[in-house]
Each structure stands twice: as structure tokens, then as C-alpha cells.
Design an enzyme around this catalytic site. Structure first.
Site, short mmCIF file in Angstrom:
data_model
loop_
_atom_site.label_atom_id
_atom_site.label_comp_id
_atom_site.label_asym_id
_atom_site.label_seq_id
_atom_site.Cartn_x
_atom_site.Cartn_y
_atom_site.Cartn_z
N LEU A 63 0.83 -1.21 0.00
CA LEU A 63 0.00 0.00 0.00
C LEU A 63 0.87 1.26 0.00
CD1 LEU A 63 -2.65 -1.12 2.65
CD2 LEU A 63 -2.79 -1.27 0.17
N LYS B 200 15.01 -6.54 4.18
CA LYS B 200 15.39 -5.50 5.14
C LYS B 200 16.76 -5.74 5.77
CE LYS B 200 10.68 -4.13 6.39
NZ LYS B 200 9.73 -3.87 7.49
N ASP C 292 10.28 1.53 11.41
CA ASP C 292 9.20 0.65 11.87
C ASP C 292 8.91 0.82 13.37
OD1 ASP C 292 8.52 -0.54 9.46
OD2 ASP C 292 10.00 -2.15 9.67
N ALA D 91 9.35 -8.03 12.14
CA ALA D 91 8.56 -6.96 12.76
C ALA D 91 8.69 -7.03 14.28
CB ALA D 91 7.10 -7.09 12.34
N ARG E 156 13.71 -19.00 18.22
CA ARG E 156 13.70 -17.62 17.70
C ARG E 156 13.27 -16.65 18.79
NH1 ARG E 156 10.79 -16.71 12.08
NH2 ARG E 156 12.29 -15.03 11.82
P1 NAP Z 1 8.20 -12.76 9.52
O1 NAP Z 1 9.56 -12.25 9.76
O2 NAP Z 1 7.97 -13.74 8.42
O3 NAP Z 1 7.66 -13.40 10.91
C1 NAP Z 1 6.44 -14.09 10.96
C2 NAP Z 1 6.15 -14.53 12.39
O4 NAP Z 1 4.86 -15.16 12.41
C3 NAP Z 1 7.14 -15.55 12.97
O5 NAP Z 1 7.32 -15.30 14.34
C4 NAP Z 1 6.41 -16.88 12.74
O6 NAP Z 1 6.77 -17.89 13.66
C5 NAP Z 1 4.99 -16.47 13.01
N1 NAP Z 1 4.01 -17.36 12.38
C6 NAP Z 1 3.78 -17.50 11.05
N2 NAP Z 1 2.80 -18.41 10.84
C7 NAP Z 1 2.43 -18.86 12.07
C8 NAP Z 1 1.46 -19.81 12.54
N3 NAP Z 1 0.67 -20.47 11.68
N4 NAP Z 1 1.33 -19.99 13.87
C9 NAP Z 1 2.09 -19.31 14.76
N5 NAP Z 1 3.03 -18.40 14.37
C10 NAP Z 1 3.21 -18.18 13.05
O7 NAP Z 1 7.18 -11.56 9.19
P2 NAP Z 1 7.25 -10.04 9.73
O8 NAP Z 1 7.96 -9.16 8.80
O9 NAP Z 1 7.70 -10.07 11.14
O10 NAP Z 1 5.70 -9.62 9.62
C11 NAP Z 1 4.75 -10.22 10.48
C12 NAP Z 1 3.38 -9.57 10.31
O11 NAP Z 1 3.43 -8.19 10.64
C13 NAP Z 1 2.82 -9.65 8.90
O12 NAP Z 1 1.44 -9.91 9.01
C14 NAP Z 1 3.05 -8.25 8.36
O13 NAP Z 1 2.10 -7.90 7.37
C15 NAP Z 1 2.86 -7.41 9.61
N6 NAP Z 1 3.57 -6.12 9.55
C16 NAP Z 1 2.85 -4.98 9.66
C17 NAP Z 1 3.48 -3.76 9.65
C18 NAP Z 1 2.69 -2.49 9.79
O14 NAP Z 1 3.21 -1.42 9.47
N7 NAP Z 1 1.47 -2.55 10.29
C19 NAP Z 1 4.89 -3.68 9.52
C20 NAP Z 1 5.62 -4.87 9.41
C21 NAP Z 1 4.94 -6.10 9.43
P3 NAP Z 1 8.03 -18.87 13.40
O15 NAP Z 1 9.25 -18.11 13.85
O16 NAP Z 1 7.74 -20.05 14.24
O17 NAP Z 1 8.04 -19.17 11.92
#
Ligand code: NAP
Length: 291
Positions: free
Chosen positions: A21, A72, A108, A137, A162
Site C-alpha cells: 500500500l 530488510k 518501523d 517486525a 527464535r
Molecule cells: P516474519 O519475519 O515472516 O515473521 C512471521 C512470524 O509469524 C514468525 O514469528 C512466525 O513464527 C509467526 N508465524 C507465522 N505463521 C504462524 C502460525 N501459523 N502460527 C504461529 N506463528 C506463526 O514476518 P514479519 O515481517 O515479522 O511480519 C509479520 C506480520 O506483521 C505480517 O502480518 C506483516 O504484514 C505485519 N507487519 C505490519 C506492519 C505495519 O506497518 N502494520 C509492519 C511490518 C509487518 P516462526 O518463527 O515459528 O516461523
């Protein structure tokens, strides 16, 4: 949208980038500020990111860049200098051209703190927080909460290693009090019940039928429950939290404020956050119609 052949180019690096977005939000901000500029997505594989970054150095009309998943961390190694925040988090989401050099910043965590402050009047100092997830994040958020003086930070993650490694990192770098737990740890109930803030940084909730990432009966009335997910705007976690008289916030504010901070770094001007918010809301509505 109006721009000339002399327009400054602002670029979003990621893979994929089609869902982002940020182009809608940043182009609206550029337009509102009367800046001759254009913000475009550049989908690039990690192996090609070094070449893409090199090309920025020779681009005379480079205005600035954002970096999103999964680049990143890699971007932090490709810029010339890092802000203190980006160095601490080890990741860059904003690139600024400074005197022929590329400066890597990370907005962030500050975007998240501003959202807490401006949208919920919440100050983390002296309060306990539970972070669900331990990905990119979560790292920015854990660092920002620790720097803001949170009393205890509990990181709960599916992959316990992690969670522990992020907690150790935060304790080592910021001397905070963080612990990492797996999803089945019996201490979670008390930690969630006693904390002032629960933040979901997992991707659980992105699909509207996803269940909440923790048992919502643990949530305490009055606690602030923040879901980084902004689409859907109300996840199952937020719905259940509302039923339990928690205060709730979705991730739109963080998205807006991290983008506004990036805009300010690039241009030296404060953008119209109202225009950016409206562009985000419209873009989300358009996406919902398409899906
Ligand atoms: P990431 O690095 O891929 O981390 C994903 C996290 O979710 C990991 O801790 C993972 O656990 C966990 N996870 C994934 N599937 C799961 C499941 N089925 N059950 C339990 N835990 C699960 O992603 P990220 O960059 O941190 O982003 C995470 C979220 O934040 C996304 O939805 C993203 O859109 C959102 N976000 C929003 C903003 C904003 O500005 N609002 C900014 C950044 C990110 P494991 O370590 O066990 O795989």
C-alpha cells in the site's frame, strides 16, 4: 498524478511488492506536498539487490527508497552508513541519499511507538508487554519497546529458539528484561493476564478465517491489544479482545507513521498524514473489492 521528466524517483524494493500500500500512500503525500516525484515498486530478488542498490548511486534524480520483505536485513549491509536504530535492529526499511552516500534507517519501531502514543495514549515506560511472534517486525518492536523503557518484554513464538534468541539480543543490546517462550509454556497465561500490552506480530490473522494467535480468554479487560495486521482491519484477535473490554488497535497506524517518518527523512518536510491515511483507507477498500 502529475510529474515531469525531472521528477525525483522514490523506490520500494521487495519481493513480492504488488500487494504493498506504500505506493498509494507515498504518491498521495508527494502530490499533496507539491513535490515533483514518483514512488514506484521495484520487485527484485535478493541475489539482484546489490546491483539494484549500486544503480541508486548513479541516479541523479534518486529521491529515496523503502525496503520491504524479505530484503530488510540484506539492505543493512548494502548502504554506507546506518542510523543508530537501524544498526540496533540490524534491518533497513528506509534509504536516504546523503552527500553521495546511502544512509539506511529503520522507521518501523518509531512508527509503532507513535501509533501507540497518538492512537491509544499509551506510553510503554514501566509497563509489561507480550509480543506474539519473533520475526522481523517483532525485532523492531521489541527493540523500540525496550528503548522506550518497557519493564518486561515477553516474546512468545511458535519456534521457541527464535523467541529466546530475540530476547537474548534485546537483553544484550539494550539491557532490557526480555524472555522468550514457546507457545505451550505454562507461564504464558500469567504473563498475558498481567501485561498492559499484547502485540501480535505473527502472520496469524492475515486470512480472515484465522483463529486468534493466543487463547483470548487470557486477555485482561483494559489491556491494549495491538495487531500489526491492517487487512483485515479487524482480526479475530481484535474481535475477541473487544468482547473482553480490552482496548484494540490494528496495524494501519504503524504503516502510516513509518511511512510518514520515511517521507520526512527523504524530503525534510512533514507530509500530510491525513492525506496518507485517506490514501491507505481507499487502497484497502479497492483491494477488498478486487478479492
Ligand atoms: P516474519 O519475519 O515472516 O515473521 C512471521 C512470524 O509469524 C514468525 O514469528 C512466525 O513464527 C509467526 N508465524 C507465522 N505463521 C504462524 C502460525 N501459523 N502460527 C504461529 N506463528 C506463526 O514476518 P514479519 O515481517 O515479522 O511480519 C509479520 C506480520 O506483521 C505480517 O502480518 C506483516 O504484514 C505485519 N507487519 C505490519 C506492519 C505495519 O506497518 N502494520 C509492519 C511490518 C509487518 P516462526 O518463527 O515459528 O516461523
Amino acid at each position: 498524478m502529475k510529474f515531469t521528466a525531472a521528477a525525483k524517483l522514490f523506490i520500494l524494493f521487495g519481493d513480492p511488492v504488488g500487494h504493498s500500500l506504500s505506493p498509494a500512500m507515498q504518491n498521495a503525500a508527494l502530490q499533496a506536498a507539491g513535490i515533483d516525484g514518483l514512488y514506484i515498486p521495484w520487485r527484485v530478488k535478493g541475489a539482484d539487490l546489490p546491483t539494484a542498490f549500486e544503480s541508486l548511486r548513479g541516479m541523479e534524480n534518486f529521491g529515496g527508497a523503502n525496503v520491504t520483505l524479505p530484503h530488510k536485513e540484506q539492505a543493512a549491509a548494502l548502504v554506507d552508513t546506518l542510523t543508530q536504530e537501524a544498526a540496533l535492529v540490524g534491518a533497513v526499511n528506509t534509504v536516504v541519499a546523503r552527500d553521495g552516500h546511502l544512509l539506511g534507517a529503520n522507521t518501523d519501531g518509531q512508527g509503532f511507538l507513535r501509533s501507540l502514543h497518538d492512537e491509544a495514549a499509551f506510553l510503554p515506560h514501566g509497563k509489561s508487554a507480550v509480543i506474539l511472534g519473533a520475526g522481523g517486525a517483532a525485532r523492531a518492536i521489541a527493540v523500540s519497546l525496550a528503548e522506550a523503557g518497557a519493564e518486561e518484554i515477553v516474546i512468545v513464538n511458535r519456534t521457541i529458539e527464535r523467541a529466546q534468541s530475540l530476547a537474548e539480543f534485546v537483553n544484550r543490546k539494550i539491557r532490557a528484561s526480555a524472555i522468550g517462550l514457546g507457545l505451550d509454556d505454562p507461564r504464558i497465561s500469567a504473563k498475558v493476564r498481567d501485561c498492559a500490552l499484547v502485540v501480535n506480530t505473527t502472520s496469524v490473522g492475515l486470512t480472515p478465517s484465522d483463529p486468534p494467535p493466543i487463547n483470548p480468554t487470557l486477555l485482561r479487560p483494559g489491556a491494549l491489544v495491538y495487531d500489526l495486521i491492517y487487512r483485515p482491519q479487524e482480526t479475530a484477535l481484535l474481535r475477541e479482545a473487544k468482547k473482553r473490554s480490552c482496548r484494540v488497535l490494528g496495524g494501519l497506524g504503524m504503516l502510516l507513521y513509518q511511512g510518514a517518518l520515511a517521507f520526512e527523512l527523504w524530503t525534510g518536510q512533514k507530509p500530510s498524514e491525513e492525506v496518507m491515511r485517506q490514501a491507505l483507507v481507499a487502497a484497502i477498500a479497492n483491494l477488498s473489492e478486487v478479492c
